[in-house]
Design a protein around this motif. Sequence first.
Motif, mmCIF file in Angstrom:
data_model
loop_
_atom_site.group_PDB
_atom_site.id
_atom_site.type_symbol
_atom_site.label_atom_id
_atom_site.label_comp_id
_atom_site.label_asym_id
_atom_site.label_seq_id
_atom_site.Cartn_x
_atom_site.Cartn_y
_atom_site.Cartn_z
ATOM 1 N N SER A 16 0.809 -1.209 0.000
ATOM 2 C CA SER A 16 0.000 0.000 0.000
ATOM 3 C C SER A 16 0.848 1.266 0.000
ATOM 4 N N VAL A 17 2.160 1.144 0.033
ATOM 5 C CA VAL A 17 3.048 2.294 0.025
ATOM 6 C C VAL A 17 3.279 2.729 -1.412
ATOM 7 N N GLN A 18 3.150 4.020 -1.675
ATOM 8 C CA GLN A 18 3.359 4.553 -3.013
ATOM 9 C C GLN A 18 4.818 4.958 -3.187
ATOM 10 N N ILE A 19 5.417 4.540 -4.281
ATOM 11 C CA ILE A 19 6.786 4.902 -4.613
ATOM 12 C C ILE A 19 6.727 5.954 -5.706
ATOM 13 N N ASP A 20 7.511 7.005 -5.559
ATOM 14 C CA ASP A 20 7.562 8.083 -6.533
ATOM 15 C C ASP A 20 7.827 7.511 -7.930
ATOM 16 N N THR A 21 7.017 7.902 -8.895
ATOM 17 C CA THR A 21 7.132 7.376 -10.263
ATOM 18 C C THR A 21 8.481 7.719 -10.879
ATOM 19 N N VAL A 67 10.953 -4.618 3.102
ATOM 20 C CA VAL A 67 11.617 -3.322 3.133
ATOM 21 C C VAL A 67 13.035 -3.536 3.632
ATOM 22 N N THR A 68 13.962 -2.795 3.079
ATOM 23 C CA THR A 68 15.346 -2.922 3.492
ATOM 24 C C THR A 68 15.745 -1.735 4.366
ATOM 25 N N THR A 69 16.999 -1.645 4.678
ATOM 26 C CA THR A 69 17.493 -0.554 5.521
ATOM 27 C C THR A 69 18.360 0.387 4.692
ATOM 28 N N VAL A 70 18.598 1.566 5.235
ATOM 29 C CA VAL A 70 19.478 2.529 4.582
ATOM 30 C C VAL A 70 20.883 1.948 4.466
ATOM 31 N N ALA A 71 21.322 1.174 5.449
ATOM 32 C CA ALA A 71 22.657 0.562 5.400
ATOM 33 C C ALA A 71 22.790 -0.368 4.198
ATOM 34 N N VAL A 72 21.760 -1.141 3.902
ATOM 35 C CA VAL A 72 21.791 -2.037 2.745
ATOM 36 C C VAL A 72 21.796 -1.225 1.461
ATOM 37 N N VAL A 73 21.002 -0.168 1.405
ATOM 38 C CA VAL A 73 20.988 0.709 0.225
ATOM 39 C C VAL A 73 22.390 1.255 -0.017
ATOM 40 N N ARG A 74 23.056 1.681 1.049
ATOM 41 C CA ARG A 74 24.409 2.244 0.925
ATOM 42 C C ARG A 74 25.422 1.196 0.474
ATOM 43 N N LYS A 75 25.227 -0.054 0.879
ATOM 44 C CA LYS A 75 26.134 -1.120 0.445
ATOM 45 C C LYS A 75 25.954 -1.449 -1.033
ATOM 46 N N LEU A 76 24.732 -1.391 -1.507
ATOM 47 C CA LEU A 76 24.445 -1.798 -2.877
ATOM 48 C C LEU A 76 24.675 -0.684 -3.900
ATOM 49 N N LEU A 89 16.566 13.905 -9.162
ATOM 50 C CA LEU A 89 15.203 13.972 -8.630
ATOM 51 C C LEU A 89 14.945 15.233 -7.816
ATOM 52 N N GLY A 90 15.997 16.019 -7.555
ATOM 53 C CA GLY A 90 15.843 17.258 -6.795
ATOM 54 C C GLY A 90 15.508 17.025 -5.332
ATOM 55 N N MET A 91 16.165 16.049 -4.720
ATOM 56 C CA MET A 91 15.921 15.769 -3.302
ATOM 57 C C MET A 91 17.250 15.591 -2.584
ATOM 58 N N SER A 92 17.190 15.584 -1.273
ATOM 59 C CA SER A 92 18.410 15.396 -0.501
ATOM 60 C C SER A 92 18.833 13.927 -0.549
ATOM 61 N N LEU A 93 20.095 13.696 -0.282
ATOM 62 C CA LEU A 93 20.615 12.326 -0.289
ATOM 63 C C LEU A 93 19.909 11.479 0.768
ATOM 64 N N GLY A 94 19.654 12.037 1.935
ATOM 65 C CA GLY A 94 18.958 11.310 2.998
ATOM 66 C C GLY A 94 17.548 10.916 2.605
ATOM 67 N N ASP A 95 16.830 11.849 1.965
ATOM 68 C CA ASP A 95 15.471 11.538 1.511
ATOM 69 C C ASP A 95 15.485 10.434 0.456
ATOM 70 N N LEU A 96 16.447 10.528 -0.455
ATOM 71 C CA LEU A 96 16.562 9.493 -1.484
ATOM 72 C C LEU A 96 16.830 8.134 -0.862
ATOM 73 N N GLU A 97 17.760 8.071 0.070
ATOM 74 C CA GLU A 97 18.087 6.791 0.710
ATOM 75 C C GLU A 97 16.883 6.217 1.429
ATOM 76 N N ASN A 98 16.107 7.069 2.092
ATOM 77 C CA ASN A 98 14.898 6.585 2.762
ATOM 78 C C ASN A 98 13.887 6.041 1.765
ATOM 79 N N GLN A 99 13.719 6.710 0.628
ATOM 80 C CA GLN A 99 12.786 6.223 -0.377
ATOM 81 C C GLN A 99 13.290 4.941 -1.032
ATOM 82 N N LEU A 100 14.614 4.819 -1.166
ATOM 83 C CA LEU A 100 15.171 3.608 -1.762
ATOM 84 C C LEU A 100 14.980 2.372 -0.885
ATOM 85 N N THR A 101 14.768 2.557 0.412
ATOM 86 C CA THR A 101 14.500 1.395 1.270
ATOM 87 C C THR A 101 13.225 0.682 0.825
#
Length: 125
Positions: A16-21, A67-76, A89-101
């Motif tokens: 049910s979570v929406q991911i930015d297109t 769902v994964t963690t920010v640490a896994v996103v950073r490893k991959l 995408l015009g966003m901060s690195l932290g916001d991107l990492e959170n969305q990538l989880t």
Amino acid sequence: MTLRAGRPNRIMSLSSVQIDTELAVLLADYLGDQEKDQGYDVLMRRAADHRIYDRISRWRTASYPEVTTVAVVRKLLPVADRTHMAKTLGMSLGDLENQLTLALPKGMRDHARTLSCRLPRWQRL
């Protein structure tokens, strides 16, 4: 796996979570890129190098990948790639990492499914 929504007692499933297109499209392009040190195969090799291959490979066949963690996103994903995505995408690195989880497991699953559609019927997932 479930995510906690705004209220502490309310639980929301990953489906049910929406991911930015725009993020989904950018991630699909990244996973399909085989020329640079990018792409699905490179991410799977990084997962093996970091000893998280089993967890990541489960995303390929899960109806709703966990769902994964920010640490896994950073490893991959290398920091240069994450920074480029964030700028695009015009966003901060932290916001991107959170969305990538959320987006990375789904993107990996979707990419693996497109790959399996190209295989002969007896080799499909």
